[in-house]
Design a protein around this motif. Sequence first.
Motif, PDB file in Angstrom:
ATOM      1  N   MET A 194      -4.754   2.920 -10.034  1.00 23.71           N
ATOM      2  CA  MET A 194      -5.781   3.595  -9.511  1.00 23.71           C
ATOM      3  C   MET A 194      -5.050   4.933  -9.267  1.00 23.71           C
ATOM      4  SD  MET A 194      -7.642   1.310  -6.549  1.00 23.71           S
ATOM      5  CE  MET A 194      -6.275   0.213  -6.139  1.00 23.71           C
ATOM      6  N   ASN A 201      -6.339   5.345  -3.915  1.00 28.81           N
ATOM      7  CA  ASN A 201      -5.406   4.582  -3.162  1.00 28.81           C
ATOM      8  C   ASN A 201      -5.351   4.974  -1.625  1.00 28.81           C
ATOM      9  OD1 ASN A 201      -3.697   2.346  -4.280  1.00 28.81           O
ATOM     10  ND2 ASN A 201      -3.019   4.057  -5.848  1.00 28.81           N
ATOM     11  N   ASN A 207       7.048  13.106   0.176  1.00 23.72           N
ATOM     12  CA  ASN A 207       6.647  12.346  -1.042  1.00 23.72           C
ATOM     13  C   ASN A 207       5.408  13.078  -1.623  1.00 23.72           C
ATOM     14  OD1 ASN A 207       8.261   9.481  -1.101  1.00 23.72           O
ATOM     15  ND2 ASN A 207       7.712   9.799   1.293  1.00 23.72           N
ATOM     16  N   GLU A 257       0.836  -1.285   0.109  1.00 16.53           N
ATOM     17  CA  GLU A 257       0.001  -0.065   0.161  1.00 16.53           C
ATOM     18  C   GLU A 257       0.797   1.313   0.079  1.00 16.53           C
ATOM     19  OE1 GLU A 257      -3.945  -1.445   2.397  1.00 16.53           O
ATOM     20  OE2 GLU A 257      -2.367  -0.518   3.555  1.00 16.53           O
ATOM     21  N   ALA A 314       1.587   6.719  -6.505  1.00 16.75           N
ATOM     22  CA  ALA A 314       0.382   7.368  -7.285  1.00 16.75           C
ATOM     23  C   ALA A 314       0.697   9.018  -6.898  1.00 16.75           C
ATOM     24  CB  ALA A 314      -0.725   7.024  -6.632  1.00 16.75           C
ATOM     25  N   ALA A 329      -4.040   8.619  -6.992  1.00 14.87           N
ATOM     26  CA  ALA A 329      -3.578   8.631  -5.615  1.00 14.87           C
ATOM     27  C   ALA A 329      -4.749   8.662  -4.622  1.00 14.87           C
ATOM     28  CB  ALA A 329      -2.752  10.006  -5.633  1.00 14.87           C
ATOM     29  N   ASN A 365       2.244   1.805  -3.427  1.00 19.86           N
ATOM     30  CA  ASN A 365       1.375   2.343  -4.483  1.00 19.86           C
ATOM     31  C   ASN A 365       0.808   3.760  -3.900  1.00 19.86           C
ATOM     32  OD1 ASN A 365       1.128  -0.281  -5.463  1.00 19.86           O
ATOM     33  ND2 ASN A 365      -0.581  -1.052  -4.358  1.00 19.86           N
ATOM     34  N   ILE A 366       0.541   4.041  -2.910  1.00 22.49           N
ATOM     35  CA  ILE A 366       0.253   5.435  -2.615  1.00 22.49           C
ATOM     36  C   ILE A 366       1.229   6.453  -2.870  1.00 22.49           C
ATOM     37  CG2 ILE A 366      -0.343   6.933  -0.623  1.00 22.49           C
ATOM     38  CD1 ILE A 366      -1.807   4.521   0.679  1.00 22.49           C
ATOM     39  N   PHE A 367       2.429   6.133  -2.408  1.00 27.07           N
ATOM     40  CA  PHE A 367       3.676   7.206  -2.618  1.00 27.07           C
ATOM     41  C   PHE A 367       3.849   7.328  -4.154  1.00 27.07           C
ATOM     42  CE2 PHE A 367       5.687   7.711   1.647  1.00 27.07           C
ATOM     43  CZ  PHE A 367       4.517   7.822   2.102  1.00 27.07           C
TER      44      PHE A 367
END
Lengths: 305, 272
Positions: free
Chosen positions: B1, B6, B87, A97, A104, B3, A100-102
């Motif tokens: 997907m 997610n 980030n 996760e 994105a 940001a 994936n989040i960073f």
Amino acid sequence: MDQSVVTVKNFTKTYGDFVAVDDISFEVQHGEIFGLLGPNGAGKTTTLECLEGLRQPDGGEMQITGVDPQREPSKLRNLIGVQLQTSGLPDNMTVEESLNIFSAYHGVQPRHELLTRMGLEEKRKTQYHQLSTGQQRRLSLALALSHDPRLIILDEPTAGLDVSSRTELHNMMQELKSQGTTLILATHDMAEAEKMTDRVAILLSGKIVATGSPRELTAKGSGMTKISVSTEDSILHNNENTFPAVTPHGIKEEYSIYFSTDPGPTVSAILNHLASNNDSLIDLRVERPSLEERFLEITGNGGTE
Amino acid sequence: MSAFTNHFLFEFKTGIRNSSAMLMLYMLPLGFYAAMGFIMVEINPGFKELLIPAMIIFAIMSSMILGFPTGLVEARESGIYRSYKINGIPAVSILIIPALSVGFHGLITSAIIAVTAVPFFDAAEPINWLALVLISLLVVFTFSTLGMLIGVVSSSSRAVVLWSQLIYLPSILVGGMMIPLSLIPEAFQKVSGLLPSTYAMQAYFAYAYQQESIIEPWVSITVLITSGILALALSIFLFNWDSHNDTRRGSPLLGLLILIPYVAAILYSTLS
């Protein structure tokens, strides 16, 4: 052509009356590993946090490939990857996760091969709080690399790591360097700095007191090479002869210890002396002056070289 | 997907994975609802009129005033926001996505209460279900932004408890959730004008139950909307990446500006 990736000019940062960083300047060249060394409280983390855009400098200029970290934070995010000294992820966030989040947010596809490279493939579904310190550090590095940044900033990356994790991380840093990535490494581990960096700046009480390659810095010191000799009959213990270029010798356990300004002739003379007296060598160690010794010399003198 | 997706999915799952979040989002409100349904309705049959709106507000308050701000403070103190910032995760996402996620959980709990209260506890059924849903969405907005503001201005988990309890306990006692506002002494009615739960209860009565409300319905709706917008704006303005940040844009005391719509409503009701 200017190859500077990082330019810091007359940077100053204060907290109230306390001057954390006092008018420092340095440059980091493309593709090098640059070490920022200093004891705790020297200003390393403050300097890095201003470069990362987490804090506001009180004076001077900072640029990363021409980008001002304070004025153009969104451009900065894609240029740098940072492994913070004190940072965390939510306890319940899994390894996958977080990637994936960073990714994105950086606008890139998640690079799952990074997890394999960091040895975290098996931990994809593991939550952050279930990872060991070493795994958390490796995940932090994987996230810092997720968007393929030009500059990686590592703040005490090996603190709390075991020997094999340290070696892995060092290998990773060398690999990144060989791919043309520029790295800034803040550490107070002198052995690590000596092994990994191309150039270093030593910070003391917010000022840069020495810069150069580890070899240059150690060469500027007292320049004494330590020679330790152990023999069957220990004849050197009572040796009244002096060898070329050495200080008066000392004895530590079974070793006779010499400090030499010119180790080649000194070692030859010692070996000749042993042969002519029919003593046999058990162990001979020649240790160049280390960055750590030089660092202690500089910091011990309050920053005066 | 994307940001957003997610990040939202992660925050939503956290509400289920994390035991403290689970407690505040589901176990406490549903447990309290069941206790009220079984006991309070027996003791005071008139409570049937209040059961659905009161328990929905209680569920939303528990998750958003007690649970949500603590999570925000803990994340800031443990350096999670620093990681987020470097980030490229914007402050707006850090605040709004968890609020949306908690709000979503709050709506699930509210739906469970609304659907089960009539068959299980013979609660008074809303006349206008659509109004019940719309007001619940508004109540989620008001309380989630208020919880967000508490999390942003509080320097520690202890401060969160203080601010949260200043809203939570009085809401239960004098906010019209346990005792109808009309039965509360006038002095306490004035105090209840400082609580969002008072306006939420009155809005449910006026629109979902189509009963006469003590506070003019448009006033209740205006206060809830204004409070939500103001709390959101103040939260974004006062947001801090870490407790040592020296670039904060204003004093946390600016958070007290949230009282403006409530004070204005009290003045309006006193003067009119």
